[in-house]
Write a protein that holds these residues in place. Structure first.
Motif, PDB file in Angstrom:
ATOM      1  N   ASP A  33      58.593 113.274  38.791  1.00  0.00           N
ATOM      2  CA  ASP A  33      58.386 114.682  39.131  1.00  0.00           C
ATOM      3  C   ASP A  33      59.720 115.411  39.176  1.00  0.00           C
ATOM      4  O   ASP A  33      60.713 114.876  39.659  1.00  0.00           O
ATOM      5  N   VAL A  34      59.714 116.648  38.705  1.00  0.00           N
ATOM      6  CA  VAL A  34      60.910 117.491  38.765  1.00  0.00           C
ATOM      7  C   VAL A  34      60.655 118.594  39.786  1.00  0.00           C
ATOM      8  O   VAL A  34      59.720 119.378  39.646  1.00  0.00           O
ATOM      9  N   ALA A  35      61.495 118.634  40.822  1.00  0.00           N
ATOM     10  CA  ALA A  35      61.315 119.620  41.888  1.00  0.00           C
ATOM     11  C   ALA A  35      62.436 120.646  41.860  1.00  0.00           C
ATOM     12  O   ALA A  35      63.541 120.356  41.406  1.00  0.00           O
ATOM     13  N   CYS A  36      62.135 121.829  42.351  1.00  0.00           N
ATOM     14  CA  CYS A  36      63.158 122.868  42.492  1.00  0.00           C
ATOM     15  C   CYS A  36      63.738 122.779  43.910  1.00  0.00           C
ATOM     16  O   CYS A  36      62.992 122.894  44.885  1.00  0.00           O
ATOM     17  N   PRO A  37      65.060 122.596  44.032  1.00  0.00           N
ATOM     18  CA  PRO A  37      65.666 122.469  45.367  1.00  0.00           C
ATOM     19  C   PRO A  37      65.448 123.695  46.255  1.00  0.00           C
ATOM     20  O   PRO A  37      65.497 123.585  47.477  1.00  0.00           O
ATOM     21  N   SER A  38      65.200 124.862  45.651  1.00  0.00           N
ATOM     22  CA  SER A  38      65.055 126.086  46.457  1.00  0.00           C
ATOM     23  C   SER A  38      63.800 126.074  47.315  1.00  0.00           C
ATOM     24  O   SER A  38      63.757 126.729  48.360  1.00  0.00           O
ATOM     25  N   ARG A 102      66.806 126.804  38.258  1.00  0.00           N
ATOM     26  CA  ARG A 102      65.563 126.312  38.850  1.00  0.00           C
ATOM     27  C   ARG A 102      65.622 124.807  39.082  1.00  0.00           C
ATOM     28  O   ARG A 102      65.135 124.283  40.091  1.00  0.00           O
ATOM     29  N   ASP A 103      66.236 124.108  38.150  1.00  0.00           N
ATOM     30  CA  ASP A 103      66.281 122.643  38.236  1.00  0.00           C
ATOM     31  C   ASP A 103      67.255 122.166  39.314  1.00  0.00           C
ATOM     32  O   ASP A 103      67.051 121.127  39.935  1.00  0.00           O
ATOM     33  N   THR A 104      68.350 122.916  39.520  1.00  0.00           N
ATOM     34  CA  THR A 104      69.399 122.457  40.445  1.00  0.00           C
ATOM     35  C   THR A 104      69.485 123.276  41.728  1.00  0.00           C
ATOM     36  O   THR A 104      70.203 122.890  42.647  1.00  0.00           O
ATOM     37  N   GLU A 188      68.384 112.105  37.022  1.00  0.00           N
ATOM     38  CA  GLU A 188      66.945 112.379  37.081  1.00  0.00           C
ATOM     39  C   GLU A 188      66.667 113.661  37.875  1.00  0.00           C
ATOM     40  O   GLU A 188      65.624 114.276  37.717  1.00  0.00           O
ATOM     41  N   ASP A 189      67.642 114.096  38.690  1.00  0.00           N
ATOM     42  CA  ASP A 189      67.465 115.340  39.446  1.00  0.00           C
ATOM     43  C   ASP A 189      67.700 116.590  38.604  1.00  0.00           C
ATOM     44  O   ASP A 189      67.408 117.694  39.083  1.00  0.00           O
ATOM     45  N   ALA A 190      68.275 116.450  37.429  1.00  0.00           N
ATOM     46  CA  ALA A 190      68.597 117.645  36.641  1.00  0.00           C
ATOM     47  C   ALA A 190      68.719 117.274  35.167  1.00  0.00           C
ATOM     48  O   ALA A 190      69.819 117.215  34.629  1.00  0.00           O
ATOM     49  N   SER A 191      67.577 117.049  34.551  1.00  0.00           N
ATOM     50  CA  SER A 191      67.576 116.573  33.157  1.00  0.00           C
ATOM     51  C   SER A 191      67.128 117.630  32.153  1.00  0.00           C
ATOM     52  O   SER A 191      67.248 117.422  30.952  1.00  0.00           O
TER      53      SER A 191
HETATM   54 MG    MG Z   1      65.795 119.215  39.865  1.00  0.00          MG
END
Ligand code: MG
Ligand code: NAP
Length: 491
Positions: A33-38, A102-104, A188-191
């Motif tokens: 899963d890819v989550a947005c840190p915000s 959005r990713d980071t 994997e946190d920002a691909s």
């Molecule tokens: Mg991310």
């Protein structure tokens, strides 16, 4: 947006690896899963690649290197491909900046700054590859000896989550300019941006198999990639501990490595400095990207006569700093993930427990989503030079102040960590500028300024635990190639 990969984001669908020019899932079908840190919400997914996927990508890169046109193409033509990639990054700049933010969780203005730097990397290396050449060497009578700069072959790039677009560009720009082929494993946190760039690279005319991206966990995909015998050279940016693991893996095949492993970078402020000019730079060098910057200016050494004045001015500025969602474009965004937030909070709690004075805390915006991974900036001083806060890379918005007396002590304190990435010297005394810049053990030293990131033209890399090898500028082209000597016996 104009791309199936980018439109899938809006639909919350699945991103794919890019191997041999084709989007492919992990062979196992497993996803992350890819989550947005915000806000902590999942908005996409990426393949959880394993050793079999790595093997597939390395074989594609191997084929492209051994039998494809890329490594044999005239350097100027490779450069033109990179120049077209620069133009495509510019054309898709808004999309890439939004995706990266959005990713980071980084503020949108930082996402845009990252796109600008990314463009510069592809522009710089697009024009640089045909300007590097070997030598002819005076040798024995009857002989002509010359050198060529040759690509390593397949380069593995293991990329961290803090500046994915930029760090990928500095690796890919130099590696591709020299005729290598690439397998990239982003964090994997920002691909997401790496997948998008590899897709744009195809559009720019970079042949299939030259620029492969596989996503997945470091312990699976990263470990398999750094140990793969089909890889000729490994370049890594990230933590010293992972750097050790990657070097050990690459050592099994006796492969070369470039290691960019972070820092504990000092800014030294002498009493005669232009303090008003220094203040915003001192703050920005630790707040940029929420302090998640390898070259963050995390230690400020201040000459005693101006210590109180600077500490007070910094505390005032720190107390006004606000963290919030990337779209709000505040001083800083959320940290990358809950583990990183816990880690940063751990350093702050330990420092408070040890009695290190907290001079100021910033805040988290009142309307920031509760699910986001925010951390209010913290300013500490005076910090014991032996404390964890003084010695270890926190990788968060935490700044430590240290008073010093005279040049000798300033240099000793600056060099008193295991790291040596970047440093700055603030003084109006020209002779001291030269003396101190030479005595500080750091890969880059700025005088009356600081460059946390950026500076595409400037060679960059570490002394000591900050790593080895040099990236950026022309120097990176040497790291990304090997010298071949040819000797002709013509009598
Ligand atoms: Mg991310
Ligand atoms: P990290 O472990 O160094 O991760 C960097 C990259 O290496 C990621 O792509 C990661 O993949 C991969 N990786 C992890 N374990 C690996 C292994 N055994 N073999 C091959 N690749 C592997 O960094 P992190 O865990 O994300 O962050 C921890 C700390 O590292 C931070 O607090 C910070 O101090 C430091 N850090 C420094 C930099 C820098 O620029 N100097 C950048 C990032 C982090 P996955 O993330 O997908 O597992």
């Amino acid at each position: 947006m104009g791309s199936h990969l980018s439109t899938t984001v809006a639909e919350g669908l699945a991103f794919m690896n890019l191997i041999d020019g084709k989007p492919v899932d992990a062979l196992s079908g497993a996803r992350i899963d890819v989550a947005c840190p915000s806000d902590g919400k999942v908005f996409a997914s990426i393949p959880a690649s394993g050793a079999a996927d790595v093997d597939r990508a390395v074989k594609a890169a191997r084929r492209a290197f051994d039998s494809g046109p890329w490594s044999r193409m005239p350097a100027v033509e490779r450069g033109r491909c990179l120049t077209r990639l620069f133009q495509l990054v510019e054309k898709h700049g808004d999309e890439l900046a939004a995706l990266e933010s959005r990713d980071t969780g980084k503020p949108v203005r930082q996402g845009r700054a990252d796109v600008t730097a990314t463009m510069r990397y592809y522009e710089f290396y697009g024009g640089a590859g045909d300007k590097i050449h070997g030598d002819t060497i005076p040798f024995l009578p009857g002989y002509t000896a010359l050198t060529l700069r040759e690509p390593h072959g397949v380069v593995a790039g293991i990329i961290p989550w803090n500046y994915p677009l930029q760090i990928l560009a500095r690796v890919a720009g130099a590696a591709l300019a020299m005729g290598n082929t690439l397998v990239v494993k982003p964090a994997e946190d920002a691909s997401l941006s790496a997948i998008r760039i590899a897709e744009l690279a195809l559009e720019a005319g970079i042949p299939e198999g030259v620029f492969n991206v596989i996503t997945g966990y470091g312990r699976d995909a990263g470990a398999a990639l750094s140990a793969h015998p089909g890889v000729d050279y490994v370049t890594f940016t990230g933590s010293p501990m992972t750097g050790t693991a990657i070097q050990q893996a690459a050592a099994v095949n006796n492969r070369g490595v470039t290691m960019e492993l972070g820092g504990k970078s000092p800014q030294i402020v002498f009493a005669d400095a232009d303090i008003e000019a220094a203040l915003p730079v001192l703050v920005n060098a630790i707040i940029q990207n929420g302090g998640q910057t390898c070259s963050a200016g995390s230690r400020i050494l201040i000459e005693k006569p101006v210590y109180e004045q600077i500490a007070t001015a910094l505390a005032e500025r720190f107390s006004k700093l606000t963290a919030g969602p990337h779209e709000a474009d505040l001083d800083l965004g959320a940290l990358i993930n809950p583990k990183q937030k816990e880690r940063v909070a751990g350093f702050v709690a330990a420092a408070e427990e040890a009695g290190i004075p907290v001079l100021a805390r910033g805040q988290v915006a009142a309307d920031a989503p509760a699910g986001g991974w925010y951390f209010a900036p913290a300013l500490f001083g005076a910090v014991d030079p032996k404390a964890a806060l003084a010695q270890e890379e926190v990788f968060g918005p935490v700044l430590s102040l240290f008073p010093f007396e005279g040049e000798e002590q300033a240099v000793a304190l600056a060099n008193d960590t295991e790291f040596g990435l970047v440093a700055s010297v603030w003084t109006r005394d020209g002779a001291r500028q030269h003396r101190v810049a030479k005595r500080v053990r750091a890969g880059q030293v700025f005088v009356n300024g600081y460059g946390a990131g950026g500076g595409i033209e400037l060679p960059f890399g570490g002394f000591k635990k900050s790593g080895h090898g040099r990236e950026k500028g022309f120097e990176a082209l040497y790291d990304m190639s090997a010298t071949k000597t040819i000797v002709f016996n013509h009598g």
